[in-house]
Design a protein around this motif. Structure first.
Motif, PDB file in Angstrom:
ATOM      1  N   LEU A 108       0.811  -1.217   0.000  1.00 60.11           N
ATOM      2  CA  LEU A 108       0.000   0.000   0.000  1.00 60.11           C
ATOM      3  C   LEU A 108       0.843   1.266   0.000  1.00 60.11           C
ATOM      4  O   LEU A 108       0.513   2.242  -0.649  1.00 60.11           O
ATOM      5  CB  LEU A 108      -0.931  -0.019   1.221  1.00 60.11           C
ATOM      6  CG  LEU A 108      -1.840   1.183   1.370  1.00 60.11           C
ATOM      7  CD1 LEU A 108      -2.920   1.168   0.295  1.00 60.11           C
ATOM      8  CD2 LEU A 108      -2.492   1.199   2.751  1.00 60.11           C
ATOM      9  N   ILE A 109       1.936   1.245   0.760  1.00 62.25           N
ATOM     10  CA  ILE A 109       2.681   2.495   0.899  1.00 62.25           C
ATOM     11  C   ILE A 109       4.002   2.485   0.117  1.00 62.25           C
ATOM     12  O   ILE A 109       4.910   3.250   0.417  1.00 62.25           O
ATOM     13  CB  ILE A 109       2.919   2.841   2.387  1.00 62.25           C
ATOM     14  CG1 ILE A 109       3.795   1.802   3.080  1.00 62.25           C
ATOM     15  CG2 ILE A 109       1.611   2.950   3.132  1.00 62.25           C
ATOM     16  CD1 ILE A 109       4.210   2.236   4.486  1.00 62.25           C
ATOM     17  N   LEU A 110       4.066   1.627  -0.907  1.00 63.10           N
ATOM     18  CA  LEU A 110       5.297   1.614  -1.717  1.00 63.10           C
ATOM     19  C   LEU A 110       5.480   2.976  -2.401  1.00 63.10           C
ATOM     20  O   LEU A 110       4.502   3.587  -2.843  1.00 63.10           O
ATOM     21  CB  LEU A 110       5.213   0.515  -2.782  1.00 63.10           C
ATOM     22  CG  LEU A 110       5.451  -0.902  -2.279  1.00 63.10           C
ATOM     23  CD1 LEU A 110       5.255  -1.902  -3.416  1.00 63.10           C
ATOM     24  CD2 LEU A 110       6.844  -1.045  -1.687  1.00 63.10           C
ATOM     25  N   PRO A 111       6.730   3.430  -2.509  1.00 64.08           N
ATOM     26  CA  PRO A 111       6.954   4.772  -3.060  1.00 64.08           C
ATOM     27  C   PRO A 111       6.924   4.821  -4.585  1.00 64.08           C
ATOM     28  O   PRO A 111       7.132   5.875  -5.172  1.00 64.08           O
ATOM     29  CB  PRO A 111       8.354   5.110  -2.536  1.00 64.08           C
ATOM     30  CG  PRO A 111       9.024   3.798  -2.338  1.00 64.08           C
ATOM     31  CD  PRO A 111       7.961   2.804  -2.027  1.00 64.08           C
ATOM     32  N   TYR A 112       6.707   3.672  -5.217  1.00 69.43           N
ATOM     33  CA  TYR A 112       6.644   3.652  -6.687  1.00 69.43           C
ATOM     34  C   TYR A 112       5.254   3.207  -7.118  1.00 69.43           C
ATOM     35  O   TYR A 112       4.611   2.422  -6.420  1.00 69.43           O
ATOM     36  CB  TYR A 112       7.674   2.660  -7.251  1.00 69.43           C
ATOM     37  CG  TYR A 112       9.049   2.871  -6.676  1.00 69.43           C
ATOM     38  CD1 TYR A 112       9.767   4.026  -6.987  1.00 69.43           C
ATOM     39  CD2 TYR A 112       9.608   1.936  -5.815  1.00 69.43           C
ATOM     40  CE1 TYR A 112      11.022   4.227  -6.440  1.00 69.43           C
ATOM     41  CE2 TYR A 112      10.861   2.133  -5.262  1.00 69.43           C
ATOM     42  CZ  TYR A 112      11.567   3.282  -5.579  1.00 69.43           C
ATOM     43  OH  TYR A 112      12.801   3.482  -5.031  1.00 69.43           O
TER      44      TYR A 112
END
Lengths: 361, 601
Positions: free
Chosen positions: B190-194
């Motif tokens: 959910l919080i991946l930066p890509y």
């Protein structure tokens, strides 16, 4: 159906952690259930109350509320169903296990309980295994031949769902074996508990209490070689105390430190746990605290000590200054009183002899 | 290698079984492992290609043919042939290991080089097509669960990066559905930066948010609460922003809008380097924070080998302490405002926090000021009691009896029968300069003043009549003076008497005959110490009138009436004090009320 009031208390009960609060809520719940003639909940919350008192509170309350529980249960079976029978019979074991610690419960009374329980178990098709082990424990002080017969019957009976959990059963068996002089066998039996292969809410803490008691008795008889084995068991018991169980075993720790001269450590346990033991109204547990404290305050190399106790403590002094000799004799007198009562019930002099052993050892 | 030294043989099929049965909790984790490899590949490329990094080109794409296949693509660093041999084909080797030092680079999520194996839980063969950013070489690697693999140059043209082709294993079609992929990406990444893009049935959708709401430069409260609602399905009461330098942690602790037990174990979302690690609070979320649901990202903590929990070290300990501080500061700040949220928070969660404060000294000291206690001065906070400097406490039953008198005399008495309040109150004396004392005999004597010898003389006849009247109830009688004057009587009994009453009730119950022997032993034991007393208030007009009556020359009829009044007062006092009525005491009340009515009517 539960009334909104009973529902609210029941919910509060579910949310509360084990201990005095949960116990008070169980009591409140069964009193409401009584008023509302909700027989099922009267039975259920009495059972929960007894459970809390047995594990975290005052065994006297277990002993005094169990008669009501059994009576209400029998009414429930007659009028509704046997849906609570398992729980009520499960807690019957707690009553029997506690009987040893109350000199007010005579042999005759214990036998009457055991007979009644045996009839109930047989009628419901349950194994007598746990009853035999409890009976062996009760008679181990009084009549070893009779105790051994119970123990052999215990070994012959299979386990069933009413049997104690395997870990607690093992710990009780260890206790019996030690009481009857089979220390090595007890240690061997306990290995799985201490290897964390058999554990539960009370184990390995209680089993450590059993062994520490035995080691301290060996030290009292002059065998100091066991001293080094105690630290591990003390740590275990301390973990149990933190979880709110095995309060009865705190006395062994105090006595151990009194014998090793580590009086500061003994005092810290005394200050932290003695009031809770006093509040228990269990003469068996009180006796062990009495002899440990009598020994501790006799051992301390100072005339008086300054420490803080709450005003509810039976030895509380507003000045906070406690005379060691006075404390020792207070606890010794109490121990003598209880020992007299126990030995009269059992027809032995085991408790009086134990006082001599501790005070002179 | 020495002559008699051998190398272990590893059965890859067996290893996969071990992984799926023992290391990983379910096949779900294959998505986590693929995402992790993709993110690490992008990180690897960003380390060597600043333009790629600056343009934020890193992307993960999941092309799905429902029920049949998945192609998982990243445009990261790709692999050269030698890297393929080393990293895809040696279990335990990881491309994230620094070639020089052998240490795992901190920028990477993965550590153990075994993640790829998790894909064999959902496929019977893995095809990897890759083009290296280092030398532009393109290769295709096909691995099988029996441990065999092939590697060839790739003829087709693909962009720099890596594609993982998985074909559905029979019976595991549910892992090849858009809903499942959405759910798993939302869960793990959910919080991946890509951007993580799903392409399915001609539709393209981004599965993760572009910016996390709590990482925006300006905090948007509504947006953060909305994020929590979508994530956990709950309309939260409030939230706390979490920061910790140790472990490089950021996130949000959402405050639950309903009460929970102090023993509840909440499910959270704990991410490590933007990838979900666990839902369990473990050692990171303080045990006492049962009233929160957290989403937390740690960039600098160590995972265990299964990547499902955190390795316990000093960094983790410090991070936990910092999270505690954030939560405690939140409560402190909230308490200093007029924000109604604080009242709601205490209403909902005070019990849970109180329960834990009973066991945790540090938490106790932090929260005691904000807890409320039921006292004769109303509901007051721990801080107010500390400011007062002294407080008396008693059981709930005793409080019910004493509250009226203590209130009239403006003495602070706390009801320690309320949940956890006993422990919290007596601990005050340990940590602060507060006198905390139970109400015992002395305090009752303080509020019940002795009458003068002359007054005592006047009361003798009434005391005798009262004692005779209450003889069956084993109750002593005494006359004292106490406020408020409107209260005619006060009843007190000790613990032994309470237990004795319990025993007597059982003895009177024919249904418990089995226990008779035991009960009579207990009866004897407690009878010696049992004591109860009915205190008559000299200042009360009714009592004064009775004193006068009995001190004169009352007629037998007047004595009878006085005794009826004493009975009524006795039972009324028991009722006010919430004492259980025993021994037909209710009948006594009715009988004497009827008698009095008969006298009048």
């Amino acid at each position: 159906m539960m009334s909104p009031e009973l529902k609210a208390v029941s919910r509060e009960f579910d949310l509360a952690p084990n201990g005095p609060v949960k116990s008070a809520l169980a009591k409140k719940a069964y009193m409401i259930a009584d008023k509302e003639h909700n027989l099922g909940k009267s039975v259920w919350f009495r059972y929960k109350y007894i459970e809390q008192e047995d594990f975290y509170g005052d065994p006297l309350q277990l002993v005094l509320v169990y008669p009501e529980l059994l009576k209400l249960h029998d009414e429930y079976v007659k009028t509704v169903s046997d849906s609570y029978t398992f729980y009520v019979y499960w807690s019957y074991k707690w009553l029997l296990q506690n009987a040893k610690g109350f000199y007010q419960i005579s042999q005759k009374q214990f036998d009457a309980f055991a007979e009644d329980y045996k009839r109930r178990l047989t009628e419901s098709g349950y194994s007598l295994r746990t009853l035999y082990l409890i009976s062996a424990g009760f008679y181990s002080y009084i009549d070893q031949e009779r105790a051994e017969t119970y123990y052999k019957n215990f070994l012959r009976c299979g386990r069933d769902r009413l049997s104690d959990c395997a870990a607690c059963e093992r710990s009780n068996e260890m206790n019996y074996l030690i009481m009857t002089g089979r220390f090595d066998e007890a240690v061997r039996l306990g290995q799985e508990i201490f290897d964390n292969k058999l554990t539960c809410v009370e184990q390995p803490y209680e089993a450590s209490g059993v062994l520490l008691d035995a080691y301290v008795n060996m030290m009292l008889s002059g065998d100091d070689s066991v001293m080094e084995k105690c630290a591990w068991h003390i740590d275990n018991i301390a973990k149990g105390l933190k979880k709110g169980v095995v309060l009865s075993r705190v006395s062994h720790i105090i006595l151990y430190y009194a014998l090793t001269g580590e009086t500061t450590k003994a005092l810290s346990y005394f200050k932290k746990y003695s009031l809770a033991v006093h509040k228990q109204h269990s003469p068996g547990v009180q006796f062990e605290l009495d002899i440990a404290c009598a020994k501790l305050f006799k051992t301390i190399n100072k005339k008086s000590y300054r420490f803080k106790l709450t005003p509810e403590h039976p030895v509380y002094k507003e000045s906070g200054v406690y005379n060691c000799e006075e404390l020792s004799s207070f606890y010794l007198n109490d121990a003598m009183f209880i020992a007299g009562k126990y030995d009269a019930r059992n027809g032995t002099d085991i408790h009086m002899k134990r006082i001599s052993l501790v005070m002179e050892g | 290698m020495e002559e008699n030294q051998y190398r272990f043989q590893v059965n890859l099929g067996g290893m996969i079984e071990i992984l799926s049965d023992h290391l990983y909790s379910s096949p779900d984790v294959f998505i986590r492992e693929l995402l992790q490899n993709g993110v690490d590949a992008i990180t690897g490329r960003e380390m060597t290609d600043s333009k790629y990094k600056d343009n934020k080109e890193g992307t993960i794409t999941i092309s799905l043919e429902e029920g049949k296949s998945i192609v998982f693509t990243d445009n990261g660093v790709g692999l050269t042939e030698s890297e393929i041999h080393r990293f895809l084909s040696i279990i335990g080797e990881s491309s994230k290991r620094d070639i020089e030092t052998g240490r795992i680079l901190n920028e990477y999520i993965g550590r153990f080089g075994i993640g790829l194996l998790s894909c064999f839980m959902v496929t019977d063969s893995i095809t990897v097509k890759t083009r290296s950013s280092a030398d532009g070489s393109k290769h295709i690697w096909v691995g099988n669960p029996d441990g065999t693999y092939t590697i060839n140059e790739l003829e087709e043209d693909i962009p720099v990066g890596t594609q993982m082709h998985l074909k559905c294993k029979e019976g595991l079609e549910q892992y090849y559905s858009a809903d499942k992929i959405r759910k798993l990406v939302n869960y793990y990444g959910l919080i991946l930066p890509y951007p993580v893009i799903l392409i399915c049935g001609g539709e393209t959708e981004r599965l993760n948010p572009e910016v996390l709401p709590w990482e925006k430069p300006v905090t948007n409260f509504a947006e953060i609460l909305q994020f929590g609602r979508e994530l956990f399905g709950t309309e939260f009461l409030d939230f706390v922003l979490i920061h910790s330098e140790a472990g490089s942690i950021s996130g949000v602790a959402y405050i639950l809008p309903y009460p929970v037990s102090a023993t509840t174990k909440q499910k959270h979302r704990i991410y490590l380097k933007n990838m979900l690690l666990t839902e369990e609070p473990g050692e990171l979320i303080p045990d006492w924070a049962v009233f929160t649901k957290c989403i937390i990202n740690a960039r600098d903590l160590r995972p265990t080998a299964s990547r499902e929990s955190l390795y316990e070290d000093d960094n983790l300990k410090e991070a936990r302490e910092n999270i505690s501080k954030c939560l405690i500061e939140y409560v402190k700040a909230l308490s200093k405002t007029d924000n109604p949220t604080f009242k709601t928070f205490m209403y909902l969660h005070q019990l849970a926090v109180k329960a834990i404060a009973c066991e945790d000294d540090d938490l106790y000291k932090d929260f005691i000021d904000y807890f409320t206690f039921h006292t004769t001065a109303g509901e007051i906070t721990g801080k107010m009691i500390k400011d007062e400097g002294q407080v008396l406490y008693c059981s709930h039953e005793k409080y019910m009896q004493l509250a009226q008198i203590f209130t009239a005399q403006q003495k602070l008495l706390a009801d320690a029968g309320y949940i956890y309040d006993y422990t919290l109150l007596i601990s005050m004396a340990d940590f602060f300069d507060v006198s905390v004392m139970p109400v015992v005999g002395d305090e009752i004597d303080d509020i019940l003043c002795d009458i003068t010898p002359n007054e005592d003389e006047q009361c003798r006849a009434l005391i005798k009549a009262a004692k005779d009247t209450l003889a069956d109830y084993e109750c002593r009688v005494s006359v004292k003076r106490f406020e408020p004057a409107e209260v005619p009587c006060f009843y007190s009994l000790n613990e032994a008497k309470q237990i004795l009453n319990q025993i007597i009730d059982l003895e009177n119950d024919e249904g418990v005959a089995l226990f008779d022997d035991m009960l009579s032993e207990f009866h004897e034991e407690f009878e010696e110490e049992a004591a109860s007393t009915l205190y008559l208030n000299y200042d009360n007009p009714v009592i004064r009138r009775l004193i006068r009556l009995m001190n004169g020359s009352p007629s037998p009829e007047e004595v009878k009436r006085a005794r009826r009044i004493i009975c009524v007062l006795y039972v009324q006092t028991l009722l006010i004090g919430n004492f259980p009525l025993r021994n037909n005491e209710l009948a006594l009340l009715n009988e004497n009320l009827l008698g009095l009515a008969g006298d009048i009517l």
